[in-house]
Design a protein around this motif. Structure first.
Motif, PDB file in Angstrom:
ATOM      1  N   UNK A 166      -4.387  -6.795 -11.343  1.00 41.36           N
ATOM      2  CA  UNK A 166      -5.694  -6.848 -11.992  1.00 41.36           C
ATOM      3  C   UNK A 166      -6.819  -6.802 -10.953  1.00 41.36           C
ATOM      4  N   UNK A 167      -6.655  -7.533  -9.868  1.00 44.85           N
ATOM      5  CA  UNK A 167      -7.685  -7.569  -8.826  1.00 44.85           C
ATOM      6  C   UNK A 167      -7.836  -6.215  -8.152  1.00 44.85           C
ATOM      7  N   UNK A 168      -6.719  -5.589  -7.797  1.00 44.52           N
ATOM      8  CA  UNK A 168      -6.764  -4.307  -7.096  1.00 44.52           C
ATOM      9  C   UNK A 168      -7.410  -3.235  -7.966  1.00 44.52           C
ATOM     10  N   UNK A 169      -7.150  -3.295  -9.273  1.00 44.84           N
ATOM     11  CA  UNK A 169      -7.719  -2.305 -10.181  1.00 44.84           C
ATOM     12  C   UNK A 169      -9.248  -2.400 -10.259  1.00 44.84           C
ATOM     13  N   UNK A 170      -9.809  -3.528  -9.822  1.00 44.74           N
ATOM     14  CA  UNK A 170     -11.266  -3.694  -9.836  1.00 44.74           C
ATOM     15  C   UNK A 170     -11.895  -3.433  -8.462  1.00 44.74           C
ATOM     16  N   UNK A 239      -7.944   2.947  -2.408  1.00 45.41           N
ATOM     17  CA  UNK A 239      -6.970   4.036  -2.321  1.00 45.41           C
ATOM     18  C   UNK A 239      -5.730   3.607  -1.552  1.00 45.41           C
ATOM     19  N   UNK A 240      -5.925   2.861  -0.445  1.00 38.84           N
ATOM     20  CA  UNK A 240      -4.796   2.408   0.361  1.00 38.84           C
ATOM     21  C   UNK A 240      -3.913   1.421  -0.405  1.00 38.84           C
ATOM     22  N   UNK A 241      -4.522   0.687  -1.354  1.00 35.93           N
ATOM     23  CA  UNK A 241      -3.776  -0.283  -2.146  1.00 35.93           C
ATOM     24  C   UNK A 241      -3.157   0.347  -3.394  1.00 35.93           C
ATOM     25  N   UNK A 242      -3.227   1.677  -3.489  1.00 34.56           N
ATOM     26  CA  UNK A 242      -2.551   2.374  -4.582  1.00 34.56           C
ATOM     27  C   UNK A 242      -3.235   2.271  -5.918  1.00 34.56           C
ATOM     28  N   UNK A 243      -4.584   2.215  -5.928  1.00 37.17           N
ATOM     29  CA  UNK A 243      -5.301   2.114  -7.201  1.00 37.17           C
ATOM     30  C   UNK A 243      -5.096   3.367  -8.042  1.00 37.17           C
ATOM     31  N   UNK A 244      -5.250   4.524  -7.410  1.00 32.00           N
ATOM     32  CA  UNK A 244      -5.155   5.782  -8.167  1.00 32.00           C
ATOM     33  C   UNK A 244      -3.731   6.315  -8.219  1.00 32.00           C
ATOM     34  N   UNK A 245      -3.030   6.224  -7.093  1.00 31.27           N
ATOM     35  CA  UNK A 245      -1.641   6.667  -7.045  1.00 31.27           C
ATOM     36  C   UNK A 245      -0.884   5.816  -6.041  1.00 31.27           C
TER      37      UNK A 245
END
Length: 642
Positions: A166-170, A239-245
């Motif tokens: 949830x945090x990474x998605x924000x 991006x590095x934390x894989x939000x998009x892929x």
């Protein structure tokens, strides 16, 4: 007395005679008027500025107090209190600004005006910096629980994995704030640039003034530059934390008990995927297995042929020969892509050494794997944490049977560490883990290399990339590489003495003495004995990286012919020596530096630490006088007066 009587002023002469006095000269009258008006002006000026100056003094005292309270809150990682104190600090600084504005007309006054103008610049810089701090705290406050900080976290429900996701998605919402923080820091930097430190006295009483102001200004400028350069990494973090892929990272485990240029012998590896912040171990294995899977051989480079024992090919486990981590990882990646076509693609390489492992176990507690207990307790058999001894004993002790997955225990241990760290409330472990990880990274026990250019640029700006750096002034990096010397770096202690003799023409002659001591007895390294071979003869390939253009005068202590060449923008002096158990050795390298710009009796020296080393002591002398004595925890830029 009759009307119309005219009074005549007289004065008494020395002889008692009365004579007429002379009328006052017009110039005297004019001077008297000017002096009078000036005194009246001073009186009025005093009345006008007294109140704002008094208020400025009182508000400065209040600002100082709030600043100390803010520092205490930040030190205790209390975001809520820090946020409140930042708001108080901004209000107090604005009050100071109001009071300074009332006396800004004094900038036209010679001498005094310069200091009034500086006060204006300092306060404006303080306001901008405080605003940058407010934005920073407000940005990370929702993530406080995940970061192990004291605050009001937004992500408090669900498992640790769910909260991370949830945090990474924000994280994308944080990106605009990075630019806002950057603009405030840039504003503060512009204000401070207008302050001329040289006009301030060196001391007021016993208080050093000018140097403290210069140090503070330089520190802020370097911090501001660091943030600007690190902005690309902060923006790429989602991006590095894989939000998009999903992203994949190769983890290399380096054994610093067998020291290599980037931190240690590459002994194991793992592939981790990151999908919206959720970590997953996809593959982990012994590096020997990966070497065996290669379908192509690579010829050994000159240093391995010259210094190693019976080595004719370059293996992946030996590929980290360059002291520049990026260059070594490019070598590793090229070899993998050419010889292991089935190996998964990855977005970056993260290297860890045993120091990270021991520090992490100290926080998380003991682990039991294959009947062995891995703890951070000191083991007298190696004068190292028990976890390190158990790793060496399991993976290196000779046995009379075929043992598959010789070093898979490292992979299992890494997996269990990850599970324990993520399987509890973040507030229990994550604060200490985050701080430890940051410390380990700053001390070069963790190194990063990213394929993404912006991310890599940011990592290098933070000095987390293990790069050989350029810069003004003198430079020194010492690279020690253990080639077939068992795990003797567990026992060998190193110290360095750097003697600088500055010549009249601005050139300098340096003598660098490197001392090696092994106080422990030798291990029984006979394979038939079946004992653990830790402490053997250290076979050390040594390189000194110095400013390009330096010329070698003498190299004592090398057991093989020395070599000089240019590499990575430096001149390199290379040799080879050995250190026996219960023995010592010394290498003394004397060389002339090219002319280096050293202004106002100040000598600048950048010393870069070798990854994987643990606090070697450095002593620096100039013209015979000791100027610095430090444990080299991380890279150090020394500014020395002589």
């Amino acid at each position: 007395m009759s009307a119309g009587f005219k009074k005549i002023n007289v004065i008494q002469t020395e002889r008692g005679k009365k004579v007429k006095s002379k009328k006052n000269h017009p110039i005297i009258k004019w001077v008297s008027i000017v002096v009078g008006l000036f005194l009246i002006l001073l009186l009025v000026l005093g009345v006008v500025i007294y109140s704002p100056v008094k208020e400025l003094y009182l508000s400065a005292q209040k600002t100082t107090r709030i600043g100390k309270e803010l520092a205490a809150a930040a030190k205790s990682q209390d975001l809520v209190t820090s946020d409140a104190k930042l708001k108080e600090l901004e209000t107090s600084l604005n009050t100071m600004q109001t009071n300074v504005n009332k006396i800004l007309f004094l900038r036209a006054v010679p001498f005094l005006g310069g200091y009034v103008g500086d006060a204006d610049h300092f306060i404006k810089a303080g306001i901008a910096t405080t605003q940058a701090g407010k934005i920073s705290v407000e940005t990370i406050l929702p993530y406080s629980d995940l970061l192990g900080l004291k605050g009001k976290s937004t992500f408090v429900s669900g498992s640790a994995d769910d909260r991370i996701k949830t945090a990474v998605e924000t994280l994308d919402k944080m990106t605009p704030n990075v630019d806002k923080i950057g603009s405030k820091i840039a504003l503060a930097d512009r204000e401070l640039e207008q302050v001329n430190i040289d006009k301030y006295p060196e001391k007021i009483g016993n208080t050093v003034v000018r140097e403290q102001l210069r140090t503070g200004k330089d520190l802020f400028k370097s911090t501001a530059s660091l943030f600007v350069e690190a902005q690309p990494l902060l923006k790429k973090l989602p991006e590095l934390m894989g939000v998009r892929e999903s992203k994949k990272y190769l983890i290399l485990f380096q054994n610093d008990a067998e020291l290599r240029a980037t931190g240690g012998f590459i002994t194991a590896y793992g592939i981790f995927s990151v999908d919206k912040g959720k970590l997953k171990v996809e593959k982990a294995d012994d590096i020997y297995k990966l070497d065996e899977s290669k379908n192509k051989k690579f010829p050994a480079p000159r240093p391995l042929l010259k210094y190693h024992i019976n080595v004719t090919n370059l293996e992946l486990r030996d590929s980290n020969l360059s002291p520049d981590y990026k260059e070594s990882m490019k070598q590793f990646t090229d070899m993998v892509s050419q010889s292991v076509p089935s190996f998964p693609e990855y977005d970056g390489i993260i290297a860890l050494d045993t120091h990270v492992l021991a520090s992490t176990i100290k926080i998380l507690g003991d682990f039991t794997i294959y009947g062995r207990t891995f703890s951070a307790v000191l083991d007298k058999r190696c004068d190292c944490p028990k976890a390190i001894y158990e790793l060496e004993d399991y993976s290196s002790r000779p046995v009379n049977y075929v043992r598959e997955d010789r070093k898979d225990i490292i992979s299992v241990l890494m997996y269990q560490i990850l599970q324990r760290a993520l399987g509890v409330s973040p507030s229990k472990y994550w604060g200490p883990l985050m701080q430890t990880f940051l410390d380990e990274t700053q001390e070069k026990h963790v190194l990063f290399y990213f394929n993404n250019r912006d991310a890599q640029k940011g990592i290098e700006a933070l000095n987390f990339g293990g790069r050989i750096k350029s810069g003004e002034g003198d430079y020194l990096h010492i690279s020690n590489v253990n080639l077939a010397g068992a795990k003797s770096n567990l026992f060998v202690k190193t110290s360095v003495k750097d003697e600088i003799q500055i010549n009249g023409d601005g050139t300098a002659t340096k003598t660098v003495t490197i001392s090696y001591k092994n106080p422990s007895p030798a291990s029984n390294c006979n394979l038939e004995a079946g004992q653990l071979c830790l402490n053997g003869i250290l076979r050390n390939w040594i390189r000194l990286y110095v400013p390009k253009g330096a010329t070698l005068v003498d190299f004592k202590g090398s057991e093989k012919e020395t070599v000089t060449y240019d590499e990575l923008g430096k001149t390199v002096f290379e040799g080879f020596m050995t250190v026996k158990p219960l023995g010592s050795a010394e290498v003394i390298v004397k060389y002339n530096l090219p002319k280096i710009d050293q202004k106002n009796g100040i000598y600048k020296l950048l010393i870069q630490k070798q990854p994987g080393t643990d606090n070697p002591e450095y002593t620096v002398l100039i013209n015979g006088g000791e100027k610095a004595k430090i444990p080299l925890l991380t890279d150090q830029m020394l500014t020395l007066r002589y």
